[in-house]
Design a protein around this motif. Sequence first.
Motif, PDB file in Angstrom:
ATOM      1  N   ARG A 281       0.838  -1.209   0.000  1.00  0.00           N
ATOM      2  CA  ARG A 281       0.000   0.000   0.000  1.00  0.00           C
ATOM      3  C   ARG A 281       0.868   1.252   0.000  1.00  0.00           C
ATOM      4  O   ARG A 281       0.542   2.230  -0.655  1.00  0.00           O
ATOM      5  CB  ARG A 281      -0.938  -0.001   1.201  1.00  0.00           C
ATOM      6  CG  ARG A 281      -2.085  -0.949   1.021  1.00  0.00           C
ATOM      7  CD  ARG A 281      -3.209  -0.639   1.961  1.00  0.00           C
ATOM      8  NE  ARG A 281      -4.309  -1.527   1.652  1.00  0.00           N
ATOM      9  CZ  ARG A 281      -4.977  -2.202   2.542  1.00  0.00           C
ATOM     10  NH1 ARG A 281      -4.678  -2.082   3.819  1.00  0.00           N
ATOM     11  NH2 ARG A 281      -5.963  -2.984   2.192  1.00  0.00           N
TER      12      ARG A 281
ATOM     13  N   PHE B  41      -9.416  -1.150   6.131  1.00  0.00           N
ATOM     14  CA  PHE B  41     -10.702  -0.600   5.754  1.00  0.00           C
ATOM     15  C   PHE B  41     -11.843  -1.502   6.203  1.00  0.00           C
ATOM     16  O   PHE B  41     -11.833  -2.696   5.961  1.00  0.00           O
ATOM     17  CB  PHE B  41     -10.776  -0.427   4.233  1.00  0.00           C
ATOM     18  CG  PHE B  41      -9.741   0.502   3.704  1.00  0.00           C
ATOM     19  CD1 PHE B  41      -9.909   1.871   3.824  1.00  0.00           C
ATOM     20  CD2 PHE B  41      -8.601   0.025   3.105  1.00  0.00           C
ATOM     21  CE1 PHE B  41      -8.953   2.739   3.353  1.00  0.00           C
ATOM     22  CE2 PHE B  41      -7.642   0.885   2.624  1.00  0.00           C
ATOM     23  CZ  PHE B  41      -7.822   2.249   2.753  1.00  0.00           C
TER      24      PHE B  41
ATOM     25  N   GLY C  50     -14.237   5.545  -5.132  1.00  0.00           N
ATOM     26  CA  GLY C  50     -13.288   6.652  -5.300  1.00  0.00           C
ATOM     27  C   GLY C  50     -12.218   6.329  -6.328  1.00  0.00           C
ATOM     28  O   GLY C  50     -11.885   7.165  -7.180  1.00  0.00           O
ATOM     29  N   LEU C  51     -11.685   5.104  -6.287  1.00  0.00           N
ATOM     30  CA  LEU C  51     -10.670   4.699  -7.259  1.00  0.00           C
ATOM     31  C   LEU C  51     -11.260   4.587  -8.666  1.00  0.00           C
ATOM     32  O   LEU C  51     -10.593   4.919  -9.654  1.00  0.00           O
ATOM     33  CB  LEU C  51     -10.029   3.374  -6.840  1.00  0.00           C
ATOM     34  CG  LEU C  51      -9.078   3.455  -5.643  1.00  0.00           C
ATOM     35  CD1 LEU C  51      -8.703   2.062  -5.151  1.00  0.00           C
ATOM     36  CD2 LEU C  51      -7.832   4.247  -6.000  1.00  0.00           C
TER      37      LEU C  51
ATOM     38  N   ASN D 165     -16.002   1.780   4.415  1.00  0.00           N
ATOM     39  CA  ASN D 165     -14.878   2.544   3.883  1.00  0.00           C
ATOM     40  C   ASN D 165     -14.287   1.880   2.642  1.00  0.00           C
ATOM     41  O   ASN D 165     -13.810   2.558   1.736  1.00  0.00           O
ATOM     42  CB  ASN D 165     -13.801   2.736   4.945  1.00  0.00           C
ATOM     43  CG  ASN D 165     -14.276   3.624   6.081  1.00  0.00           C
ATOM     44  OD1 ASN D 165     -15.182   4.431   5.909  1.00  0.00           O
ATOM     45  ND2 ASN D 165     -13.676   3.459   7.236  1.00  0.00           N
ATOM     46  N   TYR D 166     -14.324   0.556   2.609  1.00  0.00           N
ATOM     47  CA  TYR D 166     -13.827  -0.179   1.455  1.00  0.00           C
ATOM     48  C   TYR D 166     -14.663   0.165   0.223  1.00  0.00           C
ATOM     49  O   TYR D 166     -14.129   0.381  -0.866  1.00  0.00           O
ATOM     50  CB  TYR D 166     -13.876  -1.682   1.731  1.00  0.00           C
ATOM     51  CG  TYR D 166     -13.322  -2.524   0.614  1.00  0.00           C
ATOM     52  CD1 TYR D 166     -11.958  -2.684   0.466  1.00  0.00           C
ATOM     53  CD2 TYR D 166     -14.169  -3.144  -0.295  1.00  0.00           C
ATOM     54  CE1 TYR D 166     -11.434  -3.450  -0.565  1.00  0.00           C
ATOM     55  CE2 TYR D 166     -13.666  -3.905  -1.325  1.00  0.00           C
ATOM     56  CZ  TYR D 166     -12.302  -4.059  -1.449  1.00  0.00           C
ATOM     57  OH  TYR D 166     -11.788  -4.818  -2.470  1.00  0.00           O
TER      58      TYR D 166
ATOM     59  N   TYR E 187     -16.322   2.957  -0.270  1.00  0.00           N
ATOM     60  CA  TYR E 187     -15.949   4.325  -0.651  1.00  0.00           C
ATOM     61  C   TYR E 187     -14.640   4.334  -1.427  1.00  0.00           C
ATOM     62  O   TYR E 187     -14.495   5.050  -2.417  1.00  0.00           O
ATOM     63  CB  TYR E 187     -15.821   5.231   0.571  1.00  0.00           C
ATOM     64  CG  TYR E 187     -17.125   5.566   1.246  1.00  0.00           C
ATOM     65  CD1 TYR E 187     -18.280   5.819   0.512  1.00  0.00           C
ATOM     66  CD2 TYR E 187     -17.203   5.645   2.624  1.00  0.00           C
ATOM     67  CE1 TYR E 187     -19.476   6.134   1.132  1.00  0.00           C
ATOM     68  CE2 TYR E 187     -18.397   5.956   3.264  1.00  0.00           C
ATOM     69  CZ  TYR E 187     -19.529   6.198   2.506  1.00  0.00           C
ATOM     70  OH  TYR E 187     -20.706   6.514   3.122  1.00  0.00           O
ATOM     71  N   MET E 188     -13.675   3.541  -0.951  1.00  0.00           N
ATOM     72  CA  MET E 188     -12.393   3.474  -1.630  1.00  0.00           C
ATOM     73  C   MET E 188     -12.573   2.914  -3.046  1.00  0.00           C
ATOM     74  O   MET E 188     -11.994   3.431  -4.004  1.00  0.00           O
ATOM     75  CB  MET E 188     -11.402   2.605  -0.852  1.00  0.00           C
ATOM     76  CG  MET E 188     -10.042   2.508  -1.526  1.00  0.00           C
ATOM     77  SD  MET E 188      -8.824   1.520  -0.649  1.00  0.00           S
ATOM     78  CE  MET E 188      -9.483  -0.115  -0.840  1.00  0.00           C
ATOM     79  N   CYS E 189     -13.381   1.878  -3.181  1.00  0.00           N
ATOM     80  CA  CYS E 189     -13.621   1.255  -4.482  1.00  0.00           C
ATOM     81  C   CYS E 189     -14.242   2.263  -5.457  1.00  0.00           C
ATOM     82  O   CYS E 189     -13.755   2.430  -6.585  1.00  0.00           O
ATOM     83  CB  CYS E 189     -14.532   0.042  -4.314  1.00  0.00           C
ATOM     84  SG  CYS E 189     -14.796  -0.867  -5.839  1.00  0.00           S
TER      85      CYS E 189
END
Length: 197
Positions: free
Chosen positions: A63, A114, A125-126, A118-119, A121-123
Amino acid sequence: MVIEEILESKFNISIIENLHNIWNEFRAWNSPLDAFLKISIIGPLREEILFRLPLITKSPFLRLAIFLGWVDFLFPELFNFKFLSWSYGIVLLIILAGISVSEKIYDQNFQTVFQKKNYNYMCWGLTIAFALAHISNFTPLNGSFIYLYPFYVLPQFVYGIVFSYLAIRFNSLLWPFLLHASINSASEIHRLITELF
């Protein structure tokens, strides 16, 4: 095409013509083999590492390496690494060594930082970042019409959803990379065939 027609008829702006100019300039600076490799292999590999690998890795070292990749992607003048250079090879070797060591330190039950919410959101967002990164294909941007550019990267947004699904579903970068490389290669192969015949 609808947005293109509106821009061209009302404002005399052609995004498609701009894309052709950018591609021609890119190809003028690169040999046909370099252009093919950068578009069909290196580009998809780099983008899959930056935009999909954070979804499946559990290694904190990896990461960190991805974060440094993002810094290099957003601010290329900071590192100025060139593919296949000795400095790039040394950095890759250090990253791979760090990943091997960190994988031995953390066992298979390592929990991701995450939580599920949150995971997600990250997915997303990416996926959005992947699409928006392709706005650079339309440079120079016209600030008056910047609100229309997300429509031009809608295909990349859809691709991003599919690539992310494949990465998560198979817990691997192999399938999203192969699909991404084949999509990019199709346009390059078409261009080579039309130039030859």
